[in-house]
Design a protein around this motif. Structure first.
Motif, PDB file in Angstrom:
ATOM      1  N   PRO A  24      36.989  79.872 -11.052  1.00  0.00           N
ATOM      2  CA  PRO A  24      37.247  80.351  -9.689  1.00  0.00           C
ATOM      3  C   PRO A  24      37.241  79.232  -8.645  1.00  0.00           C
ATOM      4  O   PRO A  24      38.021  79.286  -7.685  1.00  0.00           O
ATOM      5  N   LEU A  25      36.373  78.230  -8.828  1.00  0.00           N
ATOM      6  CA  LEU A  25      36.361  77.114  -7.877  1.00  0.00           C
ATOM      7  C   LEU A  25      37.703  76.393  -7.863  1.00  0.00           C
ATOM      8  O   LEU A  25      38.233  76.060  -6.800  1.00  0.00           O
ATOM      9  N   LEU A  26      38.254  76.140  -9.057  1.00  0.00           N
ATOM     10  CA  LEU A  26      39.554  75.464  -9.124  1.00  0.00           C
ATOM     11  C   LEU A  26      40.655  76.352  -8.551  1.00  0.00           C
ATOM     12  O   LEU A  26      41.567  75.861  -7.870  1.00  0.00           O
ATOM     13  N   LEU A  27      40.582  77.663  -8.807  1.00  0.00           N
ATOM     14  CA  LEU A  27      41.575  78.589  -8.249  1.00  0.00           C
ATOM     15  C   LEU A  27      41.548  78.562  -6.731  1.00  0.00           C
ATOM     16  O   LEU A  27      42.600  78.483  -6.074  1.00  0.00           O
ATOM     17  N   LEU A  28      40.348  78.590  -6.139  1.00  0.00           N
ATOM     18  CA  LEU A  28      40.236  78.559  -4.682  1.00  0.00           C
ATOM     19  C   LEU A  28      40.669  77.201  -4.128  1.00  0.00           C
ATOM     20  O   LEU A  28      41.304  77.130  -3.065  1.00  0.00           O
ATOM     21  N   ALA A  29      40.322  76.115  -4.843  1.00  0.00           N
ATOM     22  CA  ALA A  29      40.761  74.781  -4.417  1.00  0.00           C
ATOM     23  C   ALA A  29      42.284  74.692  -4.437  1.00  0.00           C
ATOM     24  O   ALA A  29      42.896  74.101  -3.528  1.00  0.00           O
ATOM     25  N   LEU A  30      42.898  75.272  -5.456  1.00  0.00           N
ATOM     26  CA  LEU A  30      44.361  75.265  -5.540  1.00  0.00           C
ATOM     27  C   LEU A  30      44.966  76.086  -4.409  1.00  0.00           C
ATOM     28  O   LEU A  30      45.994  75.692  -3.828  1.00  0.00           O
ATOM     29  N   CYS A  31      44.341  77.204  -4.074  1.00  0.00           N
ATOM     30  CA  CYS A  31      44.815  78.023  -2.940  1.00  0.00           C
ATOM     31  C   CYS A  31      44.786  77.207  -1.649  1.00  0.00           C
ATOM     32  O   CYS A  31      45.740  77.238  -0.861  1.00  0.00           O
ATOM     33  N   LEU A  32      43.684  76.481  -1.426  1.00  0.00           N
ATOM     34  CA  LEU A  32      43.582  75.664  -0.220  1.00  0.00           C
ATOM     35  C   LEU A  32      44.597  74.523  -0.241  1.00  0.00           C
ATOM     36  O   LEU A  32      45.131  74.139   0.805  1.00  0.00           O
ATOM     37  N   GLY A  33      44.848  73.961  -1.432  1.00  0.00           N
ATOM     38  CA  GLY A  33      45.868  72.916  -1.538  1.00  0.00           C
ATOM     39  C   GLY A  33      47.245  73.443  -1.175  1.00  0.00           C
ATOM     40  O   GLY A  33      48.024  72.767  -0.496  1.00  0.00           O
ATOM     41  N   ILE A  34      47.542  74.659  -1.604  1.00  0.00           N
ATOM     42  CA  ILE A  34      48.824  75.278  -1.268  1.00  0.00           C
ATOM     43  C   ILE A  34      48.914  75.533   0.238  1.00  0.00           C
ATOM     44  O   ILE A  34      49.970  75.354   0.851  1.00  0.00           O
ATOM     45  N   VAL A  35      47.778  75.949   0.827  1.00  0.00           N
ATOM     46  CA  VAL A  35      47.743  76.132   2.286  1.00  0.00           C
ATOM     47  C   VAL A  35      48.040  74.816   2.985  1.00  0.00           C
ATOM     48  O   VAL A  35      48.819  74.765   3.942  1.00  0.00           O
ATOM     49  N   TRP A  36      47.425  73.733   2.513  1.00  0.00           N
ATOM     50  CA  TRP A  36      47.647  72.419   3.125  1.00  0.00           C
ATOM     51  C   TRP A  36      49.111  72.007   3.024  1.00  0.00           C
ATOM     52  O   TRP A  36      49.692  71.510   3.988  1.00  0.00           O
ATOM     53  N   ILE A  37      49.720  72.218   1.850  1.00  0.00           N
ATOM     54  CA  ILE A  37      51.131  71.879   1.668  1.00  0.00           C
ATOM     55  C   ILE A  37      52.004  72.711   2.612  1.00  0.00           C
ATOM     56  O   ILE A  37      52.957  72.208   3.212  1.00  0.00           O
ATOM     57  N   SER A  38      51.667  73.997   2.750  1.00  0.00           N
ATOM     58  CA  SER A  38      52.433  74.870   3.651  1.00  0.00           C
ATOM     59  C   SER A  38      52.361  74.374   5.086  1.00  0.00           C
ATOM     60  O   SER A  38      53.361  74.403   5.824  1.00  0.00           O
ATOM     61  N   PRO A  70      53.042  66.336  -9.504  1.00  0.00           N
ATOM     62  CA  PRO A  70      52.385  66.413 -10.824  1.00  0.00           C
ATOM     63  C   PRO A  70      50.958  66.928 -10.765  1.00  0.00           C
ATOM     64  O   PRO A  70      50.508  67.631 -11.673  1.00  0.00           O
ATOM     65  N   LYS A  71      50.229  66.591  -9.700  1.00  0.00           N
ATOM     66  CA  LYS A  71      48.840  67.051  -9.580  1.00  0.00           C
ATOM     67  C   LYS A  71      48.776  68.572  -9.436  1.00  0.00           C
ATOM     68  O   LYS A  71      47.925  69.231 -10.044  1.00  0.00           O
ATOM     69  N   VAL A  72      49.683  69.129  -8.651  1.00  0.00           N
ATOM     70  CA  VAL A  72      49.714  70.574  -8.444  1.00  0.00           C
ATOM     71  C   VAL A  72      50.111  71.286  -9.727  1.00  0.00           C
ATOM     72  O   VAL A  72      49.475  72.258 -10.150  1.00  0.00           O
ATOM     73  N   VAL A  73      51.177  70.788 -10.359  1.00  0.00           N
ATOM     74  CA  VAL A  73      51.670  71.416 -11.586  1.00  0.00           C
ATOM     75  C   VAL A  73      50.618  71.362 -12.681  1.00  0.00           C
ATOM     76  O   VAL A  73      50.364  72.345 -13.383  1.00  0.00           O
ATOM     77  N   ASN A  74      49.981  70.204 -12.837  1.00  0.00           N
ATOM     78  CA  ASN A  74      48.981  70.062 -13.897  1.00  0.00           C
ATOM     79  C   ASN A  74      47.749  70.928 -13.625  1.00  0.00           C
ATOM     80  O   ASN A  74      47.088  71.404 -14.559  1.00  0.00           O
ATOM     81  N   SER A  75      47.429  71.139 -12.338  1.00  0.00           N
ATOM     82  CA  SER A  75      46.304  72.015 -12.006  1.00  0.00           C
ATOM     83  C   SER A  75      46.567  73.441 -12.460  1.00  0.00           C
ATOM     84  O   SER A  75      45.644  74.154 -12.875  1.00  0.00           O
ATOM     85  N   VAL A  76      47.823  73.852 -12.394  1.00  0.00           N
ATOM     86  CA  VAL A  76      48.192  75.185 -12.886  1.00  0.00           C
ATOM     87  C   VAL A  76      47.976  75.253 -14.394  1.00  0.00           C
ATOM     88  O   VAL A  76      47.473  76.258 -14.927  1.00  0.00           O
ATOM     89  N   PHE A  77      48.308  74.167 -15.111  1.00  0.00           N
ATOM     90  CA  PHE A  77      48.076  74.129 -16.553  1.00  0.00           C
ATOM     91  C   PHE A  77      46.580  74.182 -16.876  1.00  0.00           C
ATOM     92  O   PHE A  77      46.167  74.806 -17.859  1.00  0.00           O
ATOM     93  N   VAL A  78      45.770  73.520 -16.058  1.00  0.00           N
ATOM     94  CA  VAL A  78      44.319  73.562 -16.256  1.00  0.00           C
ATOM     95  C   VAL A  78      43.816  74.994 -16.110  1.00  0.00           C
ATOM     96  O   VAL A  78      43.032  75.491 -16.934  1.00  0.00           O
ATOM     97  N   LEU A  79      44.261  75.676 -15.049  1.00  0.00           N
ATOM     98  CA  LEU A  79      43.874  77.069 -14.854  1.00  0.00           C
ATOM     99  C   LEU A  79      44.317  77.948 -16.023  1.00  0.00           C
ATOM    100  O   LEU A  79      43.567  78.820 -16.482  1.00  0.00           O
ATOM    101  N   ALA A  80      45.532  77.711 -16.507  1.00  0.00           N
ATOM    102  CA  ALA A  80      46.040  78.494 -17.636  1.00  0.00           C
ATOM    103  C   ALA A  80      45.207  78.249 -18.886  1.00  0.00           C
ATOM    104  O   ALA A  80      44.917  79.183 -19.649  1.00  0.00           O
ATOM    105  N   ALA A  81      44.798  76.988 -19.114  1.00  0.00           N
ATOM    106  CA  ALA A  81      44.004  76.645 -20.302  1.00  0.00           C
ATOM    107  C   ALA A  81      42.654  77.354 -20.281  1.00  0.00           C
ATOM    108  O   ALA A  81      42.227  77.944 -21.285  1.00  0.00           O
TER     109      ALA A  81
END
Length: 276
Positions: free
Chosen positions: A192-206, A217-228
């Motif tokens: 959940p921490l990584l999921l929330l961090a990714l949400c905030l990263g998406i907010v920052w990009i927006s 690559p950092k964003v894409v790979n983070s999605v793979f980490v969450l999937a794993a």
């Protein structure tokens, strides 16, 4: 204005903490975690209610609310709905995901508000957003590291017990069952921490307005980490897989974390500052 910024920052942190407890309850049916998550979410609701009441008072002579006020009202409705569902229907996973969306929306509203004042005069609003994002991301990496270590210890002890090698080191280790539990609980925190961090990263990009950063690559790979790690939880909760196989998968997922932390930074367009 600083007091207002502190209130909003506290609201985001408490909101995130409540989601951690909710996810813990979903993953392991922990009633204490559910009570903590509900209590913290109720506290966020009280803070948002007070904030909206203040906004209503300050806008009492106007015909329309600002976009920010409308978004706050929307997130307030999401929290209200999740509390009602949690009380009468009790669908924990629905409550978790609807509040992940509410959390991201609240963060976008707070840090995307041009009138938002930073807590420190040396920071801007984006710095505060990145600080929270980095704090959660590093926290998730720490939890995943602990999970990988426990899994490694599990594999070591399993092999020693299989060949009946009872050394002092083996005797001092916790049981296989406990190490599997410790690893599992670490993933419950880190995911959940990584999921929330990714949400905030998406907010920052927006807020930056550069859509190309979504393919970084950092964003894409983070999605793979969450999937794993999501598949790790799926194996344990739905497929009832445990033991050596699950420990091996946990270590494999941690390798993806290391690739995300080390390799992708050499190719990332906005994470290269980590090595500077």
């Amino acid at each position: 204005m600083v007091t207002r910024s502190l209130l909003l920052d506290a609201m985001i942190y408490i909101y995130a903490l409540s989601l951690l407890f909710y996810f813990s309850d979903f993953a392991s049916a922990n009633k204490k975690a559910k009570r903590m998550g509900t209590g913290l979410l109720l506290f966020v609701w009280v803070l948002q209610t007070a904030y909206l009441a203040f906004s209503l008072y300050t806008h009492s002579s106007e015909l329309a609310f600002s976009r920010s006020d409308i978004l706050y009202f929307f997130t307030w409705l999401l929290i209200t709905m999740s509390l009602i569902i949690n009380r009468f229907i009790r669908i924990e996973l629905f409550v978790f995901f609807i509040n992940v969306f509410g959390f991201a929306l609240l963060a976008l509203n707070v840090f995307g508000n041009p009138q938002m004042m930073p807590v420190s005069s040396n920071w801007d609003v984006n710095s505060e957003l990145l600080f929270i994002h980095i704090t959660m991301a590093v926290g998730s990496y720490a939890a995943f590291t602990a999970a990988a270590i426990f899994s490694g210890m599990y594999i070591f002890l399993h092999r020693k017990l299989k060949v009946k090698q009872f050394s002092d080191t083996v005797m001092r280790l916790p049981s296989l069952e406990k190490m599997e539990q410790y690893s599992y609980r670490s993933v419950i925190i880190g995911g959940p921490l990584l999921l929330l961090a990714l949400c905030l990263g998406i907010v920052w990009i927006s807020l930056q307005g550069d859509g190309n950063l979504f393919y970084d690559p950092k964003v894409v790979n983070s999605v793979f980490v969450l999937a794993a790690y999501g598949f790790y939880l799926f194996q344990r909760l739905s497929m009832r897989i445990s033991g050596n196989r699950l420990a091996l998968w946990n270590i494999a997922a941690f390798i993806i974390v290391m690739l995300n932390f080390v390799v992708s930074n050499f190719f990332s367009g906005f994470h290269s500052w980590i090595w500077s």
